[in-house]
Design a protein around this motif. Sequence first.
Motif, PDB file in Angstrom:
ATOM      1  N   VAL A  49       0.828  -1.205   0.000  1.00 61.69           N
ATOM      2  CA  VAL A  49       0.000   0.000   0.000  1.00 61.69           C
ATOM      3  C   VAL A  49       0.863   1.257   0.000  1.00 61.69           C
ATOM      4  CG1 VAL A  49      -1.741   1.290   1.288  1.00 61.69           C
ATOM      5  CG2 VAL A  49      -1.927  -1.190   1.108  1.00 61.69           C
ATOM      6  N   THR A  50       1.938   1.247   0.778  1.00 65.65           N
ATOM      7  CA  THR A  50       2.807   2.427   0.848  1.00 65.65           C
ATOM      8  C   THR A  50       3.481   2.700  -0.492  1.00 65.65           C
ATOM      9  OG1 THR A  50       3.209   2.014   3.193  1.00 65.65           O
ATOM     10  CG2 THR A  50       4.742   3.478   2.063  1.00 65.65           C
ATOM     11  N   LEU A  51       4.020   1.648  -1.110  1.00 67.68           N
ATOM     12  CA  LEU A  51       4.681   1.840  -2.407  1.00 67.68           C
ATOM     13  C   LEU A  51       3.668   2.173  -3.499  1.00 67.68           C
ATOM     14  CD1 LEU A  51       7.424  -0.949  -2.299  1.00 67.68           C
ATOM     15  CD2 LEU A  51       7.696   1.514  -1.974  1.00 67.68           C
ATOM     16  N   ALA A  52       2.449   1.626  -3.407  1.00 65.96           N
ATOM     17  CA  ALA A  52       1.395   1.978  -4.370  1.00 65.96           C
ATOM     18  C   ALA A  52       1.049   3.457  -4.246  1.00 65.96           C
ATOM     19  CB  ALA A  52       0.155   1.127  -4.136  1.00 65.96           C
ATOM     20  N   ALA A  53       0.975   3.952  -3.015  1.00 67.02           N
ATOM     21  CA  ALA A  53       0.712   5.380  -2.811  1.00 67.02           C
ATOM     22  C   ALA A  53       1.829   6.221  -3.428  1.00 67.02           C
ATOM     23  CB  ALA A  53       0.581   5.686  -1.317  1.00 67.02           C
ATOM     24  N   ALA A  54       3.077   5.787  -3.228  1.00 66.57           N
ATOM     25  CA  ALA A  54       4.208   6.519  -3.804  1.00 66.57           C
ATOM     26  C   ALA A  54       4.155   6.518  -5.334  1.00 66.57           C
ATOM     27  CB  ALA A  54       5.526   5.919  -3.309  1.00 66.57           C
ATOM     28  N   LEU A  55       3.818   5.349  -5.919  1.00 65.31           N
ATOM     29  CA  LEU A  55       3.713   5.254  -7.377  1.00 65.31           C
ATOM     30  C   LEU A  55       2.616   6.169  -7.924  1.00 65.31           C
ATOM     31  CD1 LEU A  55       4.101   1.410  -8.036  1.00 65.31           C
ATOM     32  CD2 LEU A  55       5.622   3.207  -8.860  1.00 65.31           C
ATOM     33  N   LEU A  56       1.449   6.154  -7.270  1.00 62.57           N
ATOM     34  CA  LEU A  56       0.333   6.979  -7.741  1.00 62.57           C
ATOM     35  C   LEU A  56       0.632   8.467  -7.574  1.00 62.57           C
ATOM     36  CD1 LEU A  56      -2.695   4.892  -6.402  1.00 62.57           C
ATOM     37  CD2 LEU A  56      -1.916   5.092  -8.760  1.00 62.57           C
ATOM     38  N   LEU A  57       1.326   8.814  -6.501  1.00 63.28           N
ATOM     39  CA  LEU A  57       1.732  10.215  -6.325  1.00 63.28           C
ATOM     40  C   LEU A  57       2.676  10.646  -7.434  1.00 63.28           C
ATOM     41  CD1 LEU A  57       2.316  10.345  -2.451  1.00 63.28           C
ATOM     42  CD2 LEU A  57       0.701  11.775  -3.729  1.00 63.28           C
ATOM     43  N   ALA A  58       3.603   9.751  -7.802  1.00 62.94           N
ATOM     44  CA  ALA A  58       4.569  10.074  -8.851  1.00 62.94           C
ATOM     45  C   ALA A  58       3.913  10.172 -10.226  1.00 62.94           C
ATOM     46  CB  ALA A  58       5.680   9.023  -8.870  1.00 62.94           C
ATOM     47  N   VAL A  59       2.931   9.302 -10.494  1.00 65.98           N
ATOM     48  CA  VAL A  59       2.295   9.272 -11.813  1.00 65.98           C
ATOM     49  C   VAL A  59       1.305  10.413 -11.997  1.00 65.98           C
ATOM     50  CG1 VAL A  59       0.738   7.945 -13.300  1.00 65.98           C
ATOM     51  CG2 VAL A  59       2.615   6.789 -12.127  1.00 65.98           C
ATOM     52  N   PHE A  60       0.430  10.640 -10.993  1.00 71.26           N
ATOM     53  CA  PHE A  60      -0.656  11.606 -11.153  1.00 71.26           C
ATOM     54  C   PHE A  60      -0.337  12.987 -10.586  1.00 71.26           C
ATOM     55  CE2 PHE A  60      -2.776   7.452 -11.299  1.00 71.26           C
ATOM     56  CZ  PHE A  60      -3.455   7.588 -12.495  1.00 71.26           C
ATOM     57  N   ARG A  61       0.629  13.070  -9.682  1.00 70.62           N
ATOM     58  CA  ARG A  61       1.075  14.337  -9.094  1.00 70.62           C
ATOM     59  C   ARG A  61      -0.089  15.244  -8.673  1.00 70.62           C
ATOM     60  NH1 ARG A  61       6.274  16.058 -12.843  1.00 70.62           N
ATOM     61  NH2 ARG A  61       7.402  14.080 -12.618  1.00 70.62           N
TER      62      ARG A  61
END
Length: 269
Positions: free
Chosen positions: A28-40
């Motif tokens: 969940v933590t890494l998914a949050a980081a990925l989504l933050l990076a992709v969608f900003r």
Amino acid sequence: MLSIQGGAAFAKTLFPTLGAAGTTTLRVTLAAALLLAVFRPNLRRLTRADWAAIAPYGAALGLMNLAFYESLRFLPLGLAVTLEFLGPLLLALALSRRAADVGWVALAGVGIALIAPIGGQGAHQVSPLGIVLALTAGALWAAYILAGGAVGRRVPGSTGVVAGMVVAALVTLPFGAVQAGPALLSPAVLLSGLAVAALSSALPYTLEMRALRAIPARVFGVMMSLEPALAALSGLLFLHERLTGVQWVAMGCVIAASAGIQLKGKKGE
């Protein structure tokens, strides 16, 4: 669906190192980081009222993942997903005005009864604790759907989803930190966790958004009903988990019920 269930199968291989809670936190933590990076998304623009809607959505998402991964300690992947499906199925019944849907839920009940461990022995025995955890994940899935609708109406675009994933990461973090500790920061574990996060969250989220633009939501819902079967297939291929004939019949009942209850409205709607 293949991405989600393949990711879940891969995640289960991390349990000996991280435990179910540690694996949940990492995903969940890494998914949050990925989504933050992709969608900003600009989370600073969210108001207190926005966060009041996002908080239960994110909490349901985090606890749902935690309960589901904990259920995988006791159940094959295909059975866990089948039991989890009961949550959104009952929610669909609660929101439905069709008498026929009661029959579909009754069919799902037959499937759940076939999975239950009454009289089972040896390889046929199914863990009662695993059943409770999977059903809890299903109840949280229903709560996540309801809370997600409120967030979608209040926060447009992907911002609400990304913010919800951040909340989910904060909710699961204490459980994972207590269970896995420093192992969460191992480079090899982080790399595996990144693969799980991409397969189970970032990639399927992107594909689902594209699919919903291309096909009617009702068709999408019916196709999603196949997920327990794909979960069982992933469990067989990647984890060598074999289900009994009765368990396959039980899964078929739940899949048929899920598809049937999604077939609402007239043809062409």
